[in-house]
Scaffold this active site. Sequence first.
Site, PDB file in Angstrom:
ATOM      1  N   LYS A 219      -6.775 -12.129 -37.321  1.00  0.00           N
ATOM      2  CA  LYS A 219      -5.489 -11.705 -37.873  1.00  0.00           C
ATOM      3  C   LYS A 219      -5.756 -10.625 -38.920  1.00  0.00           C
ATOM      4  O   LYS A 219      -6.571 -10.827 -39.827  1.00  0.00           O
ATOM      5  CB  LYS A 219      -4.830 -12.924 -38.522  1.00  0.00           C
TER       6      LYS A 219
HETATM    7  O1  G3P Z   1       3.015 -17.252 -39.678  1.00  0.00           O
HETATM    8  C1  G3P Z   1       3.378 -16.734 -40.899  1.00  0.00           C
HETATM    9  C2  G3P Z   1       4.003 -17.817 -41.668  1.00  0.00           C
HETATM   10  O2  G3P Z   1       3.030 -18.734 -41.996  1.00  0.00           O
HETATM   11  C3  G3P Z   1       4.763 -17.402 -42.863  1.00  0.00           C
HETATM   12  O3  G3P Z   1       5.742 -18.353 -43.027  1.00  0.00           O
HETATM   13  O4  G3P Z   1       7.388 -19.654 -44.208  1.00  0.00           O
HETATM   14  O5  G3P Z   1       5.462 -18.635 -45.461  1.00  0.00           O
HETATM   15  O6  G3P Z   1       7.300 -17.209 -44.588  1.00  0.00           O
HETATM   16  P1  G3P Z   1       6.525 -18.459 -44.398  1.00  0.00           P
END
Ligand code: G3P
Length: 219
Positions: free
Chosen positions: A83
Amino acid sequence: MKFFVDTADIAEIRDLAATGLVDGVTTNPSLVAKTGRNFLDVVAEICSVVEGPVSAEVTAMDHETMVAEGRKLAAIAPNVAVKVPLTIDGLKTCKVLSGAGTLVNVTLCFSSAQALLAAKAGASFISPFVGRLDDIAQDGMDLIREIREIYDNYPHLKTEILVASVRHPRHVVDSARIGADVVTLPPDVLRKLALHPLTDKGLDTFMADWKKTGQTILG
Ligand code: G3P
């Protein structure tokens, strides 16, 4: 549509993998930090549980170090997807690693212009963050629609749209309607997809009526 789980928690991954619904895993530095464990060990363990792509994120900001980190991560298992962030250095790294046959997931995408660049750099996956766009009063799903439209205009681009920052089942259903290739789900969202109050109510009635018969299927 493929389902990845968005967690570095190995117990959660094992539990959900047993459903047969998990096609891959995504992690990020915040999710790894939550485990308190060694990053490389966690990635190796996840790769031993899940056959599909397992995203592991580089932490360098410059191209040369990103490539070195990416090669080290890719050497852990053939299903590691390196990534990289959607920066110029990340895109250069994507080009190098994907050119060498490594799966690459370009993350922190917030615009269709960025998604176009990632596809041109040979990304296996582009990760638009829908929840974080919703958080700033934009519509994350509009971005998924735009990326789908652009990628469909150029069928030679093989990048899969991996919807990230998913917060609730509606994001999943909307992604499926638009034709996103993958959603990465926090474990609680994956479990919520199975829930419906009428399922619970119907099951309660069936079980109460069955009890009245005094029978058991297995004898
Ligand atoms: O895959 C990316 C994700 O982990 C981000 O999620 O909820 O931290 O915006 P969030």
